[in-house]
Motif scaffolding. Structure first.
Motif, PDB file in Angstrom:
ATOM      1  N   ASP A   1       0.430  -1.116   0.078  1.00 55.57           N
ATOM      2  CA  ASP A   1      -0.299   0.192   0.143  1.00 55.57           C
ATOM      3  C   ASP A   1       0.983   0.820   0.371  1.00 55.57           C
ATOM      4  O   ASP A   1       2.083   1.425   0.987  1.00 55.57           O
ATOM      5  CB  ASP A   1      -0.785  -0.440   1.056  1.00 55.57           C
ATOM      6  CG  ASP A   1      -1.955  -1.344   1.399  1.00 55.57           C
ATOM      7  OD1 ASP A   1      -2.152  -1.199   0.138  1.00 55.57           O
ATOM      8  OD2 ASP A   1      -2.457  -1.527   1.913  1.00 55.57           O
ATOM      9  N   CYS A   2       0.697   2.185  -0.700  1.00 55.09           N
ATOM     10  CA  CYS A   2       1.317   3.483  -0.729  1.00 55.09           C
ATOM     11  C   CYS A   2       0.354   5.380  -1.067  1.00 55.09           C
ATOM     12  O   CYS A   2      -0.461   4.480  -0.994  1.00 55.09           O
ATOM     13  CB  CYS A   2       2.281   3.493  -2.114  1.00 55.09           C
ATOM     14  SG  CYS A   2       3.044   4.744  -1.517  1.00 55.09           S
ATOM     15  N   ASN A   3       0.764   5.473  -0.410  1.00 55.13           N
ATOM     16  CA  ASN A   3      -0.221   6.857   0.103  1.00 55.13           C
ATOM     17  C   ASN A   3       0.397   7.695  -1.582  1.00 55.13           C
ATOM     18  O   ASN A   3       0.031   9.228  -1.782  1.00 55.13           O
ATOM     19  CB  ASN A   3       0.458   8.165   0.869  1.00 55.13           C
ATOM     20  CG  ASN A   3       1.767   8.191   0.796  1.00 55.13           C
ATOM     21  OD1 ASN A   3       2.532   7.801   0.569  1.00 55.13           O
ATOM     22  ND2 ASN A   3       2.017   8.705   2.032  1.00 55.13           N
ATOM     23  N   SER A   4       1.200   7.259  -2.571  1.00 57.66           N
ATOM     24  CA  SER A   4       1.249   8.119  -3.995  1.00 57.66           C
ATOM     25  C   SER A   4       1.147   6.888  -5.322  1.00 57.66           C
ATOM     26  O   SER A   4       0.799   5.565  -4.953  1.00 57.66           O
ATOM     27  CB  SER A   4       2.694   8.424  -4.642  1.00 57.66           C
ATOM     28  OG  SER A   4       3.582   7.560  -4.392  1.00 57.66           O
TER      29      SER A   4
ATOM     30  N   GLU B   1       5.143   2.328   0.788  1.00 56.93           N
ATOM     31  CA  GLU B   1       5.040   3.397   1.679  1.00 56.93           C
ATOM     32  C   GLU B   1       5.725   3.422   2.945  1.00 56.93           C
ATOM     33  O   GLU B   1       5.035   2.893   3.747  1.00 56.93           O
ATOM     34  CB  GLU B   1       3.760   4.354   1.549  1.00 56.93           C
ATOM     35  CG  GLU B   1       4.699   5.931   2.773  1.00 56.93           C
ATOM     36  CD  GLU B   1       6.269   6.004   2.406  1.00 56.93           C
ATOM     37  OE1 GLU B   1       6.817   6.709   3.190  1.00 56.93           O
ATOM     38  OE2 GLU B   1       6.252   6.697   1.263  1.00 56.93           O
TER      39      GLU B   1
ATOM     40  N   ILE C   1       3.600   4.163   5.969  1.00 59.79           N
ATOM     41  CA  ILE C   1       1.945   3.301   6.850  1.00 59.79           C
ATOM     42  C   ILE C   1       1.954   2.514   6.910  1.00 59.79           C
ATOM     43  O   ILE C   1       0.983   1.983   7.282  1.00 59.79           O
ATOM     44  CB  ILE C   1       1.040   4.188   5.322  1.00 59.79           C
ATOM     45  CG1 ILE C   1       1.762   4.066   3.898  1.00 59.79           C
ATOM     46  CG2 ILE C   1       1.335   5.564   5.044  1.00 59.79           C
ATOM     47  CD1 ILE C   1       0.328   3.603   2.934  1.00 59.79           C
TER      48      ILE C   1
ATOM     49  N   LYS D   1       3.841  11.663   3.882  1.00 62.40           N
ATOM     50  CA  LYS D   1       2.927  11.363   5.216  1.00 62.40           C
ATOM     51  C   LYS D   1       4.151  11.868   6.391  1.00 62.40           C
ATOM     52  O   LYS D   1       5.054  11.252   6.556  1.00 62.40           O
ATOM     53  CB  LYS D   1       2.732  10.173   5.698  1.00 62.40           C
ATOM     54  CG  LYS D   1       2.225   9.489   7.332  1.00 62.40           C
ATOM     55  CD  LYS D   1       1.712   8.565   7.397  1.00 62.40           C
ATOM     56  CE  LYS D   1       0.995   8.277   9.035  1.00 62.40           C
ATOM     57  NZ  LYS D   1       0.583   6.971   8.994  1.00 62.40           N
TER      58      LYS D   1
ATOM     59  N   SER E   1       0.074  16.043  -4.026  1.00 64.48           N
ATOM     60  CA  SER E   1       0.676  16.250  -2.458  1.00 64.48           C
ATOM     61  C   SER E   1       2.336  17.495  -2.215  1.00 64.48           C
ATOM     62  O   SER E   1       3.070  17.027  -1.283  1.00 64.48           O
ATOM     63  CB  SER E   1       1.122  15.029  -2.071  1.00 64.48           C
ATOM     64  OG  SER E   1       1.651  14.220  -3.572  1.00 64.48           O
TER      65      SER E   1
END
Length: 334
Positions: free
Chosen positions: A105-108, A155, A158, A185, A221
């Motif tokens: 999982d990633c935030n980008s 990422e 996270i 983050k 972001s």
């Protein structure tokens, strides 16, 4: 590590000898190197879900791999790997090179990352709490503090257990703690590690403008990332090591490879008083185009390196795929 361990000279690599990697799809491997020709990354354990390690079982597998290297018959996955080197290796049963890459999982949604689009792999990947197993390895001195710990992707900030893990390594004074992050983050543990001069932090910015950053990352972001960089810069100034934080620019040809975009990136670097930058290249693009004439791209690399090193006095790191592109081009010119 015991310096009195017996040593022998042969061709191997740091990861085969003393490394483990937590990969996605619940696999523990030797390394993360993608050897495209031979489908690299030898496996240590399948179906791993955070169990404590059986030391004898772990090192029985590691010794078998080591003996293959000693005999000059490496696993087929390792054949032709760029990271194999001939040197003296010791025969100790310890881990001094650990890579976390089990979290997808990633935030980008970076355009150069296959995991960002491979939903099938994400569905196969079952998260587990890795902290108890790592804490156990540290306390039994199997994972030694003289070595390297590396957090990769997805990422790492996270990961549910990221903060605990980083504090664990800080408290046990690990020699080299590396964190690779999007910078989206904010992490209090990263701030602490910077204050104490105990981290190599790489933030993949990959652009100098909001527009291009969004093209590469496919999320909005840019301002948040540079805000966090400003905070981390404050922490770094409190330590004796002003080169802990490195801002990486991974080039994706025809997307973020203009000289103007490079200059905007350097403007932000100077504005935030960052002392170190890195240049990389989309490794999948490199593999597809390495046999072509990439002289124009390499001239852009030369510009980036010269601007960083000679014009701005920055520490500059060139990652393997960009370095190989430059080396290949110079060899062709000769």
């Amino acid at each position: 590590m015991n310096n009195s361990l017996e040593k022998q000279k042969y061709t191997s690599c740091e990861l085969i000898e003393h490394g483990i990697m937590f990969d996605h799809c619940n696999v523990v491997r030797v390394c993360s190197i993608v050897n495209r020709e031979y489908n690299g990354k030898p496996v240590i354990f399948h179906n791993y879900h955070g169990e404590l390690f059986d030391k004898e079982k772990l090192f029985e597998i590691k010794r078998k791999l080591r003996n293959l290297m000693k005999n000059g018959t490496p696993p087929h996955e390792c054949t032709g790997c760029h990271f194999l080197i001939e040197k003296e290796w010791d025969d100790g049963d310890y881990i001094d090179n650990l890579l976390f890459a089990h979290w997808l999982d990633c935030n980008s949604k970076c355009i150069y990352c296959l995991a960002s689009t491979d939903e099938a792999v994400k569905r196969q990947n079952q998260h587990y709490d890795i902290y108890p197993a790592i804490k156990d390895l540290v306390e039994r001195n199997i994972l030694v503090s003289s070595g390297k710990v590396d957090f990769a992707g997805g990422e790492p900030t996270i990961y549910p257990e990221f903060e605990k893990l980083l504090h664990l390594f800080i408290e046990h004074k690990f020699k080299e703690i590396c964190v690779n992050t999007s910078g989206i983050k904010y992490s209090p543990a990263i701030y602490r590690a910077l204050e104490e001069g105990m981290i190599n932090l790489t933030i993949s910015v990959d652009a100098g403008s909001k527009e291009v950053h969004e093209k590469v990352k496919r999320v909005q972001s840019f301002d948040k990332v540079w805000g966090n960089i400003a905070e981390y810069s404050k922490a770094q100034k409190k330590s004796d090591n002003q080169f802990q934080m490195c801002l990486k620019y991974l080039v994706v040809p025809d997307v973020n490879d203009t000289l103007d975009e490079f200059d905007k990136f350097f403007d932000k670097v100077i504005e935030n008083d960052v002392k170190s930058v890195a240049l990389s290249l989309d490794m999948f693009w490199y593999e597809e185009h390495k046999s072509e004439d990439n002289s124009e791209l390499n001239r852009k690399f030369d510009y980036f390196i010269d601007r960083a090193k000679n014009k701005l006095g920055l520490d500059i790191r060139v990652y393997p795929w960009a370095e190989w592109s430059l080396i290949h081009n110079k060899a062709e010119v000769k």
